[in-house]
Structure formats: C-alpha cells, structure tokens
Design a protein around this motif. Structure first.
Motif, PDB file in Angstrom:
ATOM      1  N   GLN A 175      31.998   4.230  61.335  1.00 48.18           N
ATOM      2  CA  GLN A 175      31.399   5.530  61.053  1.00 48.18           C
ATOM      3  C   GLN A 175      31.928   6.108  59.743  1.00 48.18           C
ATOM      4  OE1 GLN A 175      31.785   8.158  64.427  1.00 48.18           O
ATOM      5  NE2 GLN A 175      30.907   6.691  65.854  1.00 48.18           N
ATOM      6  N   GLN A 176      33.211   5.952  59.515  1.00 49.35           N
ATOM      7  CA  GLN A 176      33.782   6.432  58.251  1.00 49.35           C
ATOM      8  C   GLN A 176      33.132   5.740  57.060  1.00 49.35           C
ATOM      9  OE1 GLN A 176      38.067   6.805  58.122  1.00 49.35           O
ATOM     10  NE2 GLN A 176      38.150   6.181  55.969  1.00 49.35           N
ATOM     11  N   GLN A 177      32.910   4.445  57.196  1.00 53.03           N
ATOM     12  CA  GLN A 177      32.286   3.688  56.110  1.00 53.03           C
ATOM     13  C   GLN A 177      30.850   4.140  55.870  1.00 53.03           C
ATOM     14  OE1 GLN A 177      34.131   1.378  54.338  1.00 53.03           O
ATOM     15  NE2 GLN A 177      32.410   1.484  52.905  1.00 53.03           N
ATOM     16  N   SER A 178      30.146   4.530  56.946  1.00 52.09           N
ATOM     17  CA  SER A 178      28.756   4.973  56.788  1.00 52.09           C
ATOM     18  C   SER A 178      28.672   6.245  55.937  1.00 52.09           C
ATOM     19  CB  SER A 178      28.105   5.208  58.158  1.00 52.09           C
ATOM     20  OG  SER A 178      28.642   6.357  58.798  1.00 52.09           O
ATOM     21  N   ILE A 179      29.731   7.025  55.943  1.00 56.73           N
ATOM     22  CA  ILE A 179      29.765   8.221  55.092  1.00 56.73           C
ATOM     23  C   ILE A 179      30.113   7.851  53.661  1.00 56.73           C
ATOM     24  CG2 ILE A 179      30.889  10.435  54.677  1.00 56.73           C
ATOM     25  CD1 ILE A 179      31.335  10.688  57.666  1.00 56.73           C
ATOM     26  N   THR A 180      31.153   7.041  53.489  1.00 58.82           N
ATOM     27  CA  THR A 180      31.596   6.698  52.130  1.00 58.82           C
ATOM     28  C   THR A 180      30.557   5.852  51.397  1.00 58.82           C
ATOM     29  OG1 THR A 180      32.839   4.809  53.020  1.00 58.82           O
ATOM     30  CG2 THR A 180      34.036   6.865  52.726  1.00 58.82           C
ATOM     31  N   ASP A 181      29.713   5.135  52.141  1.00 59.66           N
ATOM     32  CA  ASP A 181      28.642   4.354  51.514  1.00 59.66           C
ATOM     33  C   ASP A 181      27.535   5.251  50.964  1.00 59.66           C
ATOM     34  OD1 ASP A 181      29.912   1.980  52.026  1.00 59.66           O
ATOM     35  OD2 ASP A 181      28.693   1.465  53.778  1.00 59.66           O
ATOM     36  N   GLY A 182      27.530   6.499  51.377  1.00 60.39           N
ATOM     37  CA  GLY A 182      26.511   7.435  50.911  1.00 60.39           C
ATOM     38  C   GLY A 182      25.692   7.985  52.061  1.00 60.39           C
ATOM     39  N   VAL A 183      25.582   9.311  52.142  1.00 58.86           N
ATOM     40  CA  VAL A 183      24.864   9.933  53.244  1.00 58.86           C
ATOM     41  C   VAL A 183      24.102  11.161  52.748  1.00 58.86           C
ATOM     42  CG1 VAL A 183      26.943  11.237  53.902  1.00 58.86           C
ATOM     43  CG2 VAL A 183      25.079  10.991  55.538  1.00 58.86           C
ATOM     44  N   ASP A 184      22.849  11.278  53.163  1.00 63.29           N
ATOM     45  CA  ASP A 184      22.060  12.474  52.882  1.00 63.29           C
ATOM     46  C   ASP A 184      22.064  13.427  54.074  1.00 63.29           C
ATOM     47  OD1 ASP A 184      20.877  11.836  50.205  1.00 63.29           O
ATOM     48  OD2 ASP A 184      20.085  10.123  51.315  1.00 63.29           O
ATOM     49  N   ILE A 185      21.859  12.867  55.282  1.00 67.25           N
ATOM     50  CA  ILE A 185      21.809  13.685  56.503  1.00 67.25           C
ATOM     51  C   ILE A 185      22.928  13.228  57.429  1.00 67.25           C
ATOM     52  CG2 ILE A 185      20.409  14.393  58.475  1.00 67.25           C
ATOM     53  CD1 ILE A 185      17.913  13.764  56.825  1.00 67.25           C
ATOM     54  N   LEU A 186      23.868  14.133  57.695  1.00 63.54           N
ATOM     55  CA  LEU A 186      25.018  13.839  58.541  1.00 63.54           C
ATOM     56  C   LEU A 186      24.777  14.454  59.919  1.00 63.54           C
ATOM     57  CD1 LEU A 186      27.908  12.666  58.678  1.00 63.54           C
ATOM     58  CD2 LEU A 186      28.748  14.880  57.860  1.00 63.54           C
ATOM     59  N   ILE A 187      24.762  13.610  60.949  1.00 61.75           N
ATOM     60  CA  ILE A 187      24.479  14.029  62.317  1.00 61.75           C
ATOM     61  C   ILE A 187      25.699  13.719  63.169  1.00 61.75           C
ATOM     62  CG2 ILE A 187      22.966  13.694  64.329  1.00 61.75           C
ATOM     63  CD1 ILE A 187      20.875  12.533  62.294  1.00 61.75           C
ATOM     64  N   LEU A 236      33.758  14.880  63.430  1.00 57.92           N
ATOM     65  CA  LEU A 236      33.359  15.420  62.129  1.00 57.92           C
ATOM     66  C   LEU A 236      34.520  16.176  61.481  1.00 57.92           C
ATOM     67  CD1 LEU A 236      29.719  16.688  62.829  1.00 57.92           C
ATOM     68  CD2 LEU A 236      30.390  14.905  61.203  1.00 57.92           C
ATOM     69  N   ILE A 237      35.224  16.978  62.272  1.00 57.65           N
ATOM     70  CA  ILE A 237      36.377  17.709  61.736  1.00 57.65           C
ATOM     71  C   ILE A 237      37.491  16.741  61.359  1.00 57.65           C
ATOM     72  CG2 ILE A 237      38.247  19.286  62.381  1.00 57.65           C
ATOM     73  CD1 ILE A 237      36.223  20.979  63.828  1.00 57.65           C
ATOM     74  N   ASP A 238      37.684  15.710  62.160  1.00 59.70           N
ATOM     75  CA  ASP A 238      38.694  14.690  61.866  1.00 59.70           C
ATOM     76  C   ASP A 238      38.439  14.068  60.490  1.00 59.70           C
ATOM     77  OD1 ASP A 238      40.659  12.764  61.965  1.00 59.70           O
ATOM     78  OD2 ASP A 238      39.714  11.563  63.535  1.00 59.70           O
ATOM     79  N   PHE A 239      37.223  13.618  60.263  1.00 63.47           N
ATOM     80  CA  PHE A 239      36.876  13.021  58.973  1.00 63.47           C
ATOM     81  C   PHE A 239      36.966  14.053  57.839  1.00 63.47           C
ATOM     82  CE2 PHE A 239      34.067   9.476  60.966  1.00 63.47           C
ATOM     83  CZ  PHE A 239      35.193   8.692  61.164  1.00 63.47           C
ATOM     84  N   PHE A 240      36.550  15.284  58.137  1.00 64.14           N
ATOM     85  CA  PHE A 240      36.599  16.324  57.107  1.00 64.14           C
ATOM     86  C   PHE A 240      38.036  16.557  56.650  1.00 64.14           C
ATOM     87  CE2 PHE A 240      36.973  20.665  55.574  1.00 64.14           C
ATOM     88  CZ  PHE A 240      35.885  20.781  54.725  1.00 64.14           C
ATOM     89  N   LYS A 241      38.942  16.673  57.595  1.00 64.89           N
ATOM     90  CA  LYS A 241      40.345  16.938  57.248  1.00 64.89           C
ATOM     91  C   LYS A 241      41.002  15.752  56.542  1.00 64.89           C
ATOM     92  CE  LYS A 241      41.258  20.495  60.711  1.00 64.89           C
ATOM     93  NZ  LYS A 241      42.039  20.892  61.923  1.00 64.89           N
ATOM     94  N   LYS A 242      40.428  14.570  56.720  1.00 63.09           N
ATOM     95  CA  LYS A 242      40.923  13.390  56.008  1.00 63.09           C
ATOM     96  C   LYS A 242      40.198  13.178  54.684  1.00 63.09           C
ATOM     97  CE  LYS A 242      42.685  10.914  60.019  1.00 63.09           C
ATOM     98  NZ  LYS A 242      42.640   9.683  60.836  1.00 63.09           N
ATOM     99  N   HIS A 243      39.370  14.163  54.315  1.00 60.18           N
ATOM    100  CA  HIS A 243      38.648  14.152  53.034  1.00 60.18           C
ATOM    101  C   HIS A 243      37.691  12.960  52.898  1.00 60.18           C
ATOM    102  CE1 HIS A 243      41.377  17.360  51.905  1.00 60.18           C
ATOM    103  NE2 HIS A 243      42.410  16.580  52.189  1.00 60.18           N
TER     104      HIS A 243
END
Length: 447
Positions: free
Chosen positions: A126-138, A144-151
C-alpha cells in the motif's frame, strides 16, 4: 426507502467523455434520487452534505463529482506524484474496498491513478501504491494517519474531499482522526467537499459546518427507514430453539444467498459448527478474521461458492453484494440503527428481499426500540414444530480470528448445548451496550 431510478440521466450532465463512457459500460444510465439531487450541486462546485440510507447510490454520486472535478481542472502547480488530488475517507475496510472497486469500474478510461489504504495487511504494498503516484486516495483513518506521519504523502494538493458514512465515524470513535486528516487539506473554500451520512444528526451537521464550505443539505425523504421491497418477519424462539429454527427456515426458504447476523464472534463460531455439521458450511466474518482471510471468504460469497455468510456488525455497512435474498437477525441488534443497516444488505438497487429476525429470550427487549425507530411494527410468525428441524451433530471446525495461533478447535465441551455461548454472554443485560461498543471498536481497531 425506495431505490427507484429517476428520469434524470448521466448523459444530461456535461461530464467528460472518459467518465461517461465508464458509467455506460458499468450500466449506469439513469440517476437514483440522491444522485439526481446532489450532482447539480457538486458538479457546480458547491459542497454537499447528503442524508441517504445505504443502497441508494451515494457512492456513485460522489465518485462522479470527484472524477469530474479532477478531469475538468488542472492539477495544482508543482504537485508531486505522492500528493493526491482527492481524498475519500471511509469508516471500515469493507466500505473502502467497495468504494475503490466502484471507482475502478467507472474510472477505468480516465487515466487517473487510485490507491486503496486500510489496516490489517499489505503495508509495504500500500505504501508503494502511494509513492508510485496517486490521484485519488481512498482509505480508512488509522493507516492513512500512519502513512501521513511517516511522510509517505501529504494532503496539500487535495482538490476534492469525501467523508462517507460520517455517523459511523462517530460511532467507531474515529472523529478525531478525521479532523486530523481534513485539517491537513487545503482550506474548505479551496476544495470541493462532500459528506454523506445515514442521518444528518446534530453532531454530523456540526462537523459539516466546521470542515466544509457552506454545504448544501440534501435529504432523501422516505416514509420508511427500511427499503420498500423488504419483507420483514419476526419469530419468538426460546434460546435453545434458535439454531433449529434457523436451519429449518433455510431449508424452507431456500435463499439464493443469505447473511446471518449475530452480536458476538462466539455465537458466530457456534453457528458455523452447526451449519457445517448440517451440510450448510458458511463463511464467517468477524472483526478479528485476518484481512487476507476476510477478503478470500467475501470473494467466495460474492462468487457464490458460499451461499451463507455469518457476520457480526463489522459487515453491516460497506458490503455491496448483489443478490442477497435473505438476511437473518439471529441476534437482534442492540442499536436500532444497526437493524436498518443489517437488513439493507438485501433488496439493493430496486431488488426485493426478506429479513427475518429472532426475538429470543436474551434480545427480545430490543424489539420495541427497533420498531419505534423504523416507524412500523414487524409482522410476527409462530415458531411451528415443522420449522424446528432435527439436527445432525455439530461439526468440528477451525476457529476464525487471530486467537487461533496453535490451531485449537472448539471441540465438544459445549457441543450439545446449542446456545451456551449465547446464554453465557448475555447473563448480564446491563453490560450489553458497553460490550457492544467495545466489540465495534475492537473490530475496526486496525483500520
């Protein structure tokens, strides 16, 4: 509540061709009432706070608005691949998965990238799916907060925000997490925001005014809180008759696909043993079923490999499974609202269905509150001797959930006591509500 279609068509809106093509391919031509009422507002760039029950088409309502926003406006300047343009928040994994599935369906021609984030599994994927590029985050709030706090991502470029089932966010104790995330988004006047809820209670309206830009309120009115095409019935069995009655009704009704709702995991495991022993092996869904197992059994149920799903209230919202013909409330829910959400798993998108409830010795006292909430009496049926079938012995089945690390089986210590788990759990009625609240939060703690 009816899920009838209106005369309004999606192609009457000036939607991008790629989005309209996806809607047509998915079979969406005419709008439901919530879609017809909300889309003129959201497509015009104004915020929407909508009140509508489950199964009314609200997911497509907000997805169309999100896609339209992102396809008709340029991305913010200097946006990075890990900065989503839209954030869609859901209270449960099942709902997040369903939203993602619908978004893929209608958005497959748009070229926009989606990421699905929830707890319990696939952390690195899931983390990789964000770093690969995301337009719509569901996703659900916790991870979500965990990933947010880890930048892993930030929300500075969000152009559209959706909060689905806001009332459930409060029920599950997520509202502080929701405020945390939304306050990291651009100011309300710089984004399109949509909030949907089964009830626009005072606390939900307060949240809307706090986090949105003068939202327009929409309420889909209905005389009944339950779907018009659901046949409701209630039986009054003794505790030790419940299993025999359930199996007798399944044999008589021959449901094409059914969900049996219970209040505790222990009762779910007891039903699993009896149904399996009587040649009706079900799928079991409770809060501590590991995520991969959960998705696997839901797929089997959706694909028809299993025709019976036994579930606690973790499944009462967010599941859109077509052709569920019957819902059985083996245990009456302890909150009236949950009755509506449970039986809303059948009679979806205009279909008909049957909802059968057991008002047993332990839970019958919740029935008046339920009937007051739904504003009608539920017709009652007699427990006839023909329905109380003779049972084959319980089966020895694997226990579901995270506590089964050593492969223990329930064995036969309570094998001949149909409802011992039910009796034991419900000795002290005064603990019902606090225990139910604990179960709900535990069931979703890894969101």
């Amino acid at each position: 509540m009816s899920t009838h279609l209106t005369d309004q068509r999606f192609d009457q809106y000036k939607l991008p061709d790629s989005l309209l093509q996806g809607l047509n391919q998915a079979g969406f031509q005419q709008c439901t009432p919530i879609q017809a009422d909300s889309l003129p507002i959201s497509l015009g760039g104004e915020d929407v706070a909508g009140e509508a029950q489950t199964g009314t088409g609200k997911t497509i309502a907000f997805l169309v608005a999100v896609y339209n926003k992102l396809l008709t406006e340029q991305p913010p300047e200097h946006r990075k691949p890990n900065q989503p343009r839209a954030l869609i928040l859901a209270p449960t994994r099942e709902l997040a998965i369903q939203i993602h599935k619908d978004a893929l369906l209608i958005g497959k021609n748009t070229g926009l990238k989606l990421a699905l984030i929830y707890g319990g599994t696939d952390y690195e994927k899931q983390q990789q799916s964000i770093t690969d590029g995301v337009d719509i985050l569901i996703g659900t709030p916790g991870r979500l907060i965990d990933f947010f706090k880890k930048h892993v991502y930030n929300l500075k470029m969000v152009q559209s925000l959706v909060l689905d089932e806001a009332d459930r966010m409060f029920d599950l104790g997520f509202i502080n997490d929701i405020r945390y995330l939304i306050r990291r988004c651009p100011e309300p006047q710089h984004r399109l925001s949509m909030l949907f809820s089964a009830t626009l209670s005072f606390r939900v309206q307060e949240l809307a005014y706090d986090l949105m830009n003068a939202p327009k309120h929409i309420k889909i009115k209905s005389e009944n809180r339950t779907a018009d095409k659901i046949e409701e019935r209630v039986y009054y069995p003794a505790n030790d008759e419940k299993i025999r009655l359930l199996i007798g009704l399944i044999l008589k009704e021959q449901p094409t696909r059914s969900i049996v709702f219970v209040n505790t995991k222990r009762v779910a495991e007891n039903i699993n043993a009896w149904l399996t022993g009587n040649d009706m092996p079900p799928a079991i869904l409770s809060g501590d079923v590991p995520q991969k197992k959960r998705q696997s059994l839901l797929k089997k149920f959706q694909d028809g490999e299993s025709t019976i799903l036994v579930a606690t209230d973790v499944a009462a919202r967010g599941l859109h499974i077509p052709e569920v013909s019957h819902v059985f409330n083996f245990d009456l829910p302890q909150m009236a609202e949950d009755y509506v959400h449970r039986i809303g798993r059948t009679a979806r998108a205009g279909a008909s269905g049957t909802a059968i409830s057991f008002a047993c010795e332990d839970y019958a006292h919740y029935l008046p509150e339920i009937e007051e909430y739904i504003k009608h009496s539920i017709p009652n049926e007699g427990v006839s001797s023909e329905l109380l079938v003779e049972l084959k012995p319980r089966a020895k089945v694997e226990r579901y959930g995270g506590n089964n690390k050593h492969g223990h089986r329930p064995g036969n210590r309570s094998g001949n006591r149909n409802q011992q788990g039910n009796r034991h759990h419900n000795r002290n009625h005064s603990k019902h509500k606090s225990h139910n609240s604990h179960q709900s939060k535990k069931a979703t703690s890894d969101n």
